[in-house]
Motif scaffolding. Structure first.
Motif, PDB file in Angstrom:
ATOM      1  N   PRO A  67       0.826  -1.210   0.000  1.00  0.00           N
ATOM      2  CA  PRO A  67       0.000   0.000   0.000  1.00  0.00           C
ATOM      3  C   PRO A  67       0.856   1.254   0.000  1.00  0.00           C
ATOM      4  CG  PRO A  67       0.094  -0.939   2.200  1.00  0.00           C
ATOM      5  CD  PRO A  67       0.830  -1.895   1.292  1.00  0.00           C
ATOM      6  N   ALA A  68       0.264   2.332  -0.424  1.00  0.00           N
ATOM      7  CA  ALA A  68       0.984   3.606  -0.396  1.00  0.00           C
ATOM      8  C   ALA A  68       1.319   3.990   1.038  1.00  0.00           C
ATOM      9  CB  ALA A  68       0.128   4.689  -1.049  1.00  0.00           C
ATOM     10  N   GLU A  69       0.421   3.680   1.966  1.00  0.00           N
ATOM     11  CA  GLU A  69       0.665   3.914   3.381  1.00  0.00           C
ATOM     12  C   GLU A  69       0.254   2.669   4.146  1.00  0.00           C
ATOM     13  OE1 GLU A  69      -1.431   7.325   4.671  1.00  0.00           O
ATOM     14  OE2 GLU A  69      -0.411   8.721   3.334  1.00  0.00           O
ATOM     15  N   ARG A  70       0.925   2.394   5.262  1.00  0.00           N
ATOM     16  CA  ARG A  70       0.559   1.233   6.069  1.00  0.00           C
ATOM     17  C   ARG A  70      -0.830   1.436   6.664  1.00  0.00           C
ATOM     18  NH1 ARG A  70       3.720  -2.530   6.980  1.00  0.00           N
ATOM     19  NH2 ARG A  70       2.679  -3.152   8.896  1.00  0.00           N
ATOM     20  N   PRO A  71      -1.589   0.335   6.836  1.00  0.00           N
ATOM     21  CA  PRO A  71      -2.924   0.462   7.414  1.00  0.00           C
ATOM     22  C   PRO A  71      -2.855   1.165   8.768  1.00  0.00           C
ATOM     23  CG  PRO A  71      -2.556  -1.765   6.579  1.00  0.00           C
ATOM     24  CD  PRO A  71      -1.248  -1.053   6.506  1.00  0.00           C
ATOM     25  N   ALA A  72      -3.907   1.882   9.080  1.00  0.00           N
ATOM     26  CA  ALA A  72      -3.944   2.631  10.334  1.00  0.00           C
ATOM     27  C   ALA A  72      -3.887   1.682  11.522  1.00  0.00           C
ATOM     28  CB  ALA A  72      -5.217   3.469  10.382  1.00  0.00           C
ATOM     29  N   GLN A  73      -3.242   2.108  12.582  1.00  0.00           N
ATOM     30  CA  GLN A  73      -3.205   1.336  13.816  1.00  0.00           C
ATOM     31  C   GLN A  73      -4.579   1.414  14.499  1.00  0.00           C
ATOM     32  OE1 GLN A  73      -0.791  -0.535  14.996  1.00  0.00           O
ATOM     33  NE2 GLN A  73       0.754  -0.046  13.450  1.00  0.00           N
TER      34      GLN A  73
END
Length: 238
Positions: A67-73
């Motif tokens: 992903p462009a950004e890691r999944p939210a915590q």
């Protein structure tokens, strides 16, 4: 025979070095190294700390498309909730091993008690349950994670507990379709209501037919202000 000027020779040499370095940095299609998890003792092995990307091989291919950004915590936010809030952490992978942390936050009044392992059920998109084994411990899946073992965990409002979940995407039995789950149903403890979460990328058990979990452990308190101090009765209590 024509001669090459010293300047042109230097330029060609620089290009050759750049191509050589570029070629050395390229990986073949055979995958990463055959590393194994570090050992654990007898019994069910599961993490005493929440599973993070740092606990796995940082050079291994990631789960699914990057992903462009890691999944939210997990939010661990009790605003507008009572009962329990169950959230999945990001799914990490290394050489077919999947690992994530499940977060349970107590948003109700009084105390919420846990002692042991959650029971898991892998569900299809339509809610149909797959025939898989929910293991108490992770050692049958990987010896790279340790298990704190069953012990009492008491949560006050706003506090959280975590359990590590591990499985492998191995498909060796071609007589059966691979297990491609969309959701995970989690029973925190006997007599408690089950909750359903949707891990990023789903749950691809292949033909292994098993998924392991750690015992619950209390999570560290969140830092910073702004956490709610009391439940807001807008959702059903567990």
């Amino acid at each position: 025979m024509s001669r090459i000027s010293p300047g042109r020779a230097a330029a060609l040499g620089a290009v050759a070095v750049a191509l050589l370095v570029s070629g050395c940095g390229r990986q073949d299609g055979s995958g990463g190294s055959g590393g194994h998890g570090r050992g654990g003792g007898p019994g069910a092995g599961v993490p005493s700390q929440p599973v993070t990307a740092d606990s796995l091989d940082p050079d291994a291919p990631r789960y699914g498309a990057e992903p462009a950004e890691r999944p939210a915590q997990p939010s661990r936010d009790c605003t507008g909730r009572t009962g329990t809030l169950l959230e999945p952490g990001p799914v990490d992978s290394a050489m077919g091993l999947r690992a994530m942390t499940v977060w349970l936050t107590h948003c109700g009044t009084g105390t919420y008690r846990l002692d042991g392992y959650p029971t898991l059920q892998v569900l299809a998109e339509d809610g149909t349950a797959f025939d898989v084994h929910s293991l108490r411990g992770a050692q049958a899946v990987t010896t790279g994670v340790e298990d704190p073992g069953p012990h009492p965990v008491t949560l006050r409002h706003g506090e959280s507990a975590t359990a590590g979940v591990v499985w492998r995407n191995t498909y060796a039995n071609t007589t059966k379709a691979p297990v491609e789950g969309a959701r995970l149903q989690v029973l925190p403890a006997p007599g408690r209501p089950a909750r359903t979460i949707a891990p990023d990328g789903g749950i691809d058990l292949g033909s292994t037919g098993r998924i392991g979990t750690t015992a619950w452990r209390k999570a560290a308190a969140e830092s910073g202000a702004g956490r709610p101090t009391g439940p807001a009765p807008s959702t059903p209590a567990s």
